[in-house]
Design a protein around this motif. Structure first.
Motif, PDB file in Angstrom:
ATOM      1  N   LEU A   2       0.835  -1.205   0.000  1.00 49.67           N
ATOM      2  CA  LEU A   2       0.000   0.000   0.000  1.00 49.67           C
ATOM      3  C   LEU A   2       0.870   1.255   0.000  1.00 49.67           C
ATOM      4  N   ALA A   3       1.908   1.257   0.813  1.00 51.35           N
ATOM      5  CA  ALA A   3       2.807   2.417   0.863  1.00 51.35           C
ATOM      6  C   ALA A   3       3.491   2.632  -0.484  1.00 51.35           C
ATOM      7  N   ALA A   4       3.934   1.565  -1.119  1.00 47.16           N
ATOM      8  CA  ALA A   4       4.610   1.664  -2.414  1.00 47.16           C
ATOM      9  C   ALA A   4       3.686   2.236  -3.484  1.00 47.16           C
ATOM     10  N   HIS A   5       2.393   1.994  -3.338  1.00 42.73           N
ATOM     11  CA  HIS A   5       1.406   2.497  -4.300  1.00 42.73           C
ATOM     12  C   HIS A   5       0.727   3.772  -3.797  1.00 42.73           C
ATOM     13  N   GLN A   6       1.301   4.370  -2.769  1.00 44.29           N
ATOM     14  CA  GLN A   6       0.826   5.630  -2.193  1.00 44.29           C
ATOM     15  C   GLN A   6      -0.651   5.579  -1.797  1.00 44.29           C
ATOM     16  N   ILE A   7      -1.056   4.445  -1.251  1.00 49.07           N
ATOM     17  CA  ILE A   7      -2.411   4.277  -0.727  1.00 49.07           C
ATOM     18  C   ILE A   7      -2.327   4.471   0.782  1.00 49.07           C
ATOM     19  N   GLU A   8      -2.967   5.516   1.247  1.00 57.16           N
ATOM     20  CA  GLU A   8      -2.859   5.881   2.654  1.00 57.16           C
ATOM     21  C   GLU A   8      -4.120   5.477   3.413  1.00 57.16           C
ATOM     22  N   LEU A   9      -4.096   4.267   3.934  1.00 57.67           N
ATOM     23  CA  LEU A   9      -5.160   3.785   4.809  1.00 57.67           C
ATOM     24  C   LEU A   9      -4.562   3.597   6.200  1.00 57.67           C
ATOM     25  N   PRO A  10      -5.181   4.158   7.230  1.00 59.27           N
ATOM     26  CA  PRO A  10      -4.690   3.870   8.573  1.00 59.27           C
ATOM     27  C   PRO A  10      -4.806   2.365   8.834  1.00 59.27           C
ATOM     28  N   ILE A  11      -3.795   1.816   9.506  1.00 58.65           N
ATOM     29  CA  ILE A  11      -3.769   0.377   9.758  1.00 58.65           C
ATOM     30  C   ILE A  11      -3.733   0.112  11.254  1.00 58.65           C
ATOM     31  N   ILE A  12      -4.673  -0.713  11.693  1.00 58.32           N
ATOM     32  CA  ILE A  12      -4.680  -1.238  13.056  1.00 58.32           C
ATOM     33  C   ILE A  12      -4.347  -2.720  12.911  1.00 58.32           C
ATOM     34  N   PHE A  13      -3.174  -3.096  13.370  1.00 56.78           N
ATOM     35  CA  PHE A  13      -2.780  -4.498  13.306  1.00 56.78           C
ATOM     36  C   PHE A  13      -3.343  -5.244  14.497  1.00 56.78           C
ATOM     37  N   ILE A  14      -3.739  -6.490  14.247  1.00 57.84           N
ATOM     38  CA  ILE A  14      -4.108  -7.398  15.322  1.00 57.84           C
ATOM     39  C   ILE A  14      -3.198  -8.608  15.203  1.00 57.84           C
ATOM     40  N   THR A  15      -2.743  -9.103  16.351  1.00 57.77           N
ATOM     41  CA  THR A  15      -1.787 -10.198  16.315  1.00 57.77           C
ATOM     42  C   THR A  15      -1.856 -11.041  17.574  1.00 57.77           C
ATOM     43  N   ALA A  16      -1.507 -12.283  17.429  1.00 54.63           N
ATOM     44  CA  ALA A  16      -1.376 -13.174  18.581  1.00 54.63           C
ATOM     45  C   ALA A  16       0.071 -13.201  19.073  1.00 54.63           C
ATOM     46  N   TYR A  17       0.944 -12.463  18.394  1.00 52.83           N
ATOM     47  CA  TYR A  17       2.379 -12.532  18.669  1.00 52.83           C
ATOM     48  C   TYR A  17       2.932 -11.143  18.955  1.00 52.83           C
ATOM     49  N   SER A  18       2.591 -10.564  20.108  1.00 54.87           N
ATOM     50  CA  SER A  18       2.956  -9.174  20.387  1.00 54.87           C
ATOM     51  C   SER A  18       4.447  -8.959  20.615  1.00 54.87           C
ATOM     52  N   SER A  19       5.191  -9.991  20.967  1.00 50.56           N
ATOM     53  CA  SER A  19       6.628  -9.795  21.192  1.00 50.56           C
ATOM     54  C   SER A  19       7.423 -10.012  19.909  1.00 50.56           C
TER      55      SER A  19
END
Length: 124
Positions: free
Chosen positions: A70-87
């Motif tokens: 998305l960044a490479a294509h200059q698409i600016e969407l805010p991203i909230i990541f969710i993960t089971a692996y916080s470390s």
């Protein structure tokens, strides 16, 4: 009047994807869900405002790769990541690449909704 922003959920875990989808709908948010990063890319039009609720670890194209695409294509969407692996080192990479927030599964539903509303405010 501009259209309501969309919560784009991208997670390969159907149970998580469905739960977040229902949570967003219950809060009156417009939402679309995708089982993979590629499925999201195949349907996304850059003129659609919203935010991504994105799993970091997915097969094939993971959340970080989608973020970079998305960044490479200059698409600016805010991203909230969710993960089971916080470390995980991927969390640090996601934050350094501009993620709005990173929530560890299981997360508090109200926290996610609050972050989504914050993301929508950042797009205006």
């Amino acid at each position: 009047m501009s259209p309501q922003p969309i919560v784009f959920i991208v997670d390969d875990d159907k149970a998580v994807r469905d739960a977040v989808h229902l949570l967003c709908e219950a809060h009156g948010l417009q939402v679309e869900s995708y089982a993979s990063a590629q499925a999201f890319l195949d349907s996304y039009a850059p003129d659609r405002e919203g935010c991504l609720v994105l799993d970091i670890c997915m097969p094939k194209m993971d959340g970080l790769e989608l973020q970079a695409h998305l960044a490479a294509h200059q698409i600016e969407l805010p991203i909230i990541f969710i993960t089971a692996y916080s470390s995980n080192d991927k969390v640090k990479l996601a934050r350094n690449a501009g993620a709005l927030d990173i929530l560890e599964k299981p997360f508090q539903p109200d926290v996610l909704i609050d972050r989504i509303r914050t993301a929508f405010k950042s797009t205006k």
